[in-house]
Write a protein that holds these residues in place. Structure first.
Motif, mmCIF file in Angstrom:
data_model
loop_
_atom_site.group_PDB
_atom_site.id
_atom_site.type_symbol
_atom_site.label_atom_id
_atom_site.label_comp_id
_atom_site.label_asym_id
_atom_site.label_seq_id
_atom_site.Cartn_x
_atom_site.Cartn_y
_atom_site.Cartn_z
ATOM 1 N N TRP A 349 0.838 -1.210 0.000
ATOM 2 C CA TRP A 349 0.000 0.000 0.000
ATOM 3 C C TRP A 349 0.869 1.255 0.000
ATOM 4 O O TRP A 349 0.644 2.188 -0.782
ATOM 5 C CB TRP A 349 -0.918 -0.034 1.220
ATOM 6 C CG TRP A 349 -1.814 1.165 1.344
ATOM 7 C CD1 TRP A 349 -2.444 1.829 0.332
ATOM 8 C CD2 TRP A 349 -2.170 1.839 2.560
ATOM 9 N NE1 TRP A 349 -3.185 2.874 0.830
ATOM 10 C CE2 TRP A 349 -3.036 2.897 2.198
ATOM 11 C CE3 TRP A 349 -1.867 1.636 3.899
ATOM 12 C CZ2 TRP A 349 -3.575 3.761 3.147
ATOM 13 C CZ3 TRP A 349 -2.413 2.490 4.838
ATOM 14 C CH2 TRP A 349 -3.257 3.541 4.467
ATOM 15 N N ALA A 350 1.887 1.277 0.868
ATOM 16 C CA ALA A 350 2.762 2.446 0.948
ATOM 17 C C ALA A 350 3.494 2.679 -0.372
ATOM 18 O O ALA A 350 3.657 3.827 -0.811
ATOM 19 C CB ALA A 350 3.771 2.266 2.078
ATOM 20 N N GLY A 351 3.907 1.599 -1.011
ATOM 21 C CA GLY A 351 4.573 1.740 -2.303
ATOM 22 C C GLY A 351 3.633 2.243 -3.380
ATOM 23 O O GLY A 351 4.008 3.082 -4.208
ATOM 24 N N ASP A 352 2.404 1.739 -3.383
ATOM 25 C CA ASP A 352 1.425 2.132 -4.411
ATOM 26 C C ASP A 352 1.077 3.614 -4.333
ATOM 27 O O ASP A 352 0.861 4.264 -5.358
ATOM 28 C CB ASP A 352 0.151 1.294 -4.276
ATOM 29 C CG ASP A 352 0.335 -0.128 -4.787
ATOM 30 O OD1 ASP A 352 1.332 -0.376 -5.501
ATOM 31 O OD2 ASP A 352 -0.517 -0.995 -4.474
ATOM 32 N N ILE A 353 0.984 4.150 -3.118
ATOM 33 C CA ILE A 353 0.614 5.562 -2.980
ATOM 34 C C ILE A 353 1.855 6.459 -2.821
ATOM 35 O O ILE A 353 1.726 7.654 -2.587
ATOM 36 C CB ILE A 353 -0.347 5.778 -1.782
ATOM 37 C CG1 ILE A 353 0.333 5.460 -0.455
ATOM 38 C CG2 ILE A 353 -1.617 4.947 -1.964
ATOM 39 C CD1 ILE A 353 -0.535 5.761 0.762
#
Length: 465
Positions: A349-353
Motif C-alpha cells: 500500500w505504501a509503495g502504491d501511494i
C-alpha cells in the motif's frame, strides 16, 4: 527430599534433586555464583554482544549487494543466492552443533570460538573471491556454519541459565542478532564502494573474530537439571515475577529426547511454522531496500527503512520476550506472526501511494514481526521439551530456517521477477497469516489443557547423584 554433594567451579557445593509425580527432576541448592564465580547475568550480556557481532552477516547483507555485484561482476540473482546458502547453513548447523555439545564433544566456549574463526573465513572469501561458486562455498557455507555455531550456542546457553524467566532473557540476547548490524547498514550504503570493498570486509571479519572470541572465553553451561536456588520449582514461590511467568509458561513435564519431541507432534508443527515465518522475514530483509528504490524512494529512505527494520527487529525480540512472560508464549507468538503478515500488505500500500512515511511505518511493523518470533521458538522449545536436550531440540526447530532461506531469498527473487514486488509481498503476507493460524495449534506435550497453568504437584524424594 535428599541432599548430595558435587564439586563445582567454585568448590564443593551441596545440592539436592527433587522430582514431581511426572518424574521431572530439578537440581537445586547451587547458586549461579557457586557455579560461575559471578552472577549469571554475565551469561546474558556476553552472548548478547556476540550476537550483535555476527548480525552483520545477515541483516546488513542486503545493503551491500549492489557494491558486491559491481566489485565481483555478479548478477543480482548471484548475490541473493549467496545469502540464501548462508541462511541454509547458518540454520542447518544448529542441530549438529547441539548434538556435538550434548555429547560433550564441543563445549560452549569451543563451539563459539570455532564459529568465530569460520565467520572470519567467510568474510575474507566474500572480499576476495570473484568466482560465484567459490564465494558461495566461502561465505555461504563456511561463514554460515560459523554464524550458526555462535547463534545456537548463545541462545541455548541463556535458556539453560534462566529456566524460570527465559522469555525476556532469550528475547534480549536474540535481539542483538538484528540491531547489531545497524552501523554496518549505513556503512554499506554510504562508505562502501568497489574501491574499498575488500578492505572493509576484511576488517569486519577481524572485528567479528575478536569480539566473539573474547565473549566466548567466559561461556559455560550449568549442570543438567539445574534450577536457581532462590526459586522453588515445585510451587514457584520465592520471586513474584518469576512465579507469574511460570504460571503462564510452566516448565516441561519431563526432559524430552529429540525423538520423543518429534513423536509428540509439537516439534514438527513448530518446524513448519518456522519455515513459513522465517521465509517471510528473510524475504523482507533481502528485498526491502530494492523495493524502496524501485518505487522511487531515495537512498536515505531505503537505508533508513532497512536500519529501522534491523533496530525494531532486535528491540522487538526483547520486548516480545518480556511480553511472553506475561501473556504466555503461544498467544504472543500468534500476535507476532499476524503482525508480520499484515505488514507485508502495508508495504504494498505504501509503495502504491508513494508515501515515504507510511513505508517507514510498515517497515517498522515488518521488522518487529520478522524478528520477534525467533525468541518465542527459542523459549517455547525448552518450555515444551525441557532443558537437557534443548541444544538438539532447538536445533531441529531452528533448522526450519534452512528451508526458509531458499524461498525467502533465492526463490523470492524468482517470484519478484515473475510477479513483481506487489505480487511477491502479497504472497508473503498471505502465507504469514496461515502460519499465525498454525501457531494456535501448539500445546505443551503431556500437560492437560485445563491444568496448563497449574503449579507442579508435591515433590517425590530422589537421591542426588
Amino acid at each position: 527430599m535428599s541432599t548430595g554433594n558435587e564439586r563445582s567451579a567454585a568448590g564443593t557445593v551441596a545440592y539436592r534433586e527433587v522430582s514431581d509425580s511426572k518424574g521431572r527432576v530439578y537440581r537445586v541448592g547451587e547458586t549461579d555464583r557457586d557455579l560461575l564465580g559471578h552472577s549469571r547475568k554475565l551469561m546474558v550480556y556476553l552472548p548478547w554482544v556476540a550476537m550483535m557481532a555476527i548480525s552483520v552477516s545477515e541483516y546488513a547483507y542486503g545493503s551491500a549487494e549492489d557494491t558486491l555485484s559491481s566489485a565481483h561482476g555478479w548478477t543480482q540473482s548471484n548475490t541473493f543466492w549467496i545469502l540464501s546458502v548462508w541462511v541454509f547453513f547458518q540454520a542447518g548447523s544448529a542441530f549438529p552443533a547441539g548434538w556435538l555439545r550434548e555429547k560433550g564433544i564441543l563445549n560452549a566456549r569451543r563451539a563459539t570460538v570455532l564459529g568465530a574463526v569460520l565467520c572470519l573465513v567467510g568474510f575474507v572469501a566474500l572480499a576476495h573471491l570473484d568466482n560465484v561458486f567459490l564465494a558461495i562455498c566461502g561465505f555461504g557455507v563456511i561463514g554460515g556454519l560459523g554464524s550458526g555455531l555462535v547463534y545456537a550456542t548463545c541462545i541455548n546457553m541463556v535458556g539453560k541459565w534462566f529456566p524460570e524467566r527465559r522469555g525476556a532473557r532469550t528475547g534480549f540476547v536474540n535481539g542483538g542478532f538484528a540491531y547489531g548490524s545497524l552501523p554496518f547498514i549505513f556503512i554499506f550504503n554510504y562508505a562502501f564502494d568497489t574501491s574499498d570493498a575488500a578492505e572493509v570486509l576484511d576488517l569486519i571479519g577481524v572485528y567479528v573474530l575478536i569480539v566473539v572470541v573474547v565473549c566466548a572465553w567466559f561461556f559455560k553451561d550449568p549442570p543438567k537439571n539445574w534450577w536457581p536456588s532462590e526459586i522453588d520449582p515445585l510451587n514457584y514461590s520465592g520471586n513474584r515475577k518469576s512465579a507469574r511467568s511460570l504460571a503462564k509458561n510452566p516448565p516441561a513435564v519431563k526432559q524430552f529426547t529429540p525423538m520423543e519431541a518429534i513423536r509428540s507432534g509439537m516439534l514438527p508443527l513448530m518446524w513448519v511454522t518456522v519455515v513459513i515465518t522465517a521465509g517471510v522475514s528473510i524475504f523482507g530483509i533481502s528485498f526491502q531496500v530494492d523495493f524502496a528504490k524501485q518505487v522511487g524512494f531515495g537512498p536515505l529512505v531505503a537505508a533508513t527503512s532497512m536500519g529501522l527494520m534491523a533496530v525494531v527487529n532486535g528491540v522487538g525480540r526483547a520486548v516480545v520476550g518480556w511480553l511472553s512472560d506475561l501473556w504466555g508464549r503461544k498467544l504472543t507468538l500468534f500476535f507476532v506472526i499476524l503482525v508480520l503478515g499484515l505488514a507485508q500488505f502495508g508495504v504494498i500500500w505504501a509503495g502504491d501511494i508513494h508515501s515515504e512515511w507510511l513505508f517507514l511505518v510498515f517497515a517498522f511493523l515488518s521488522g518487529f514481526g520478522g524478528g520477534a518470533f525467533y525468541p518465542m521458538f527459542a523459549a517455547l522449545t525448552p518450555d515444551y521439551f525441557g532443558e537437557n536436550y534443548n541444544a538438539t531440540n532447538y536445533g531441529l526447530v531452528y533448522s526450519g530456517k534452512l528451508v526458509s532461506g531458499l524461498f525467502g531469498g533465492g526463490l523470492g527473487s524468482m517470484v519478484v521477477d515473475a510477479w513483481g514486488y506487489n505480487g511477491a509481498y502479497a504472497l508473503a503476507g498471505g502465507i504469514s497469516v496461515v502460519a499465525a493460524v498454525i501457531a494456535l495449534l501448539l500445546r505443551q506435550p503431556g500437560r492437560p489443557r485445563a491444568a496448563g497453568i497449574a503449579p507442579n504437584p508435591l515433590p517425590v524424594s530422589r537421591e542426588a547423584v
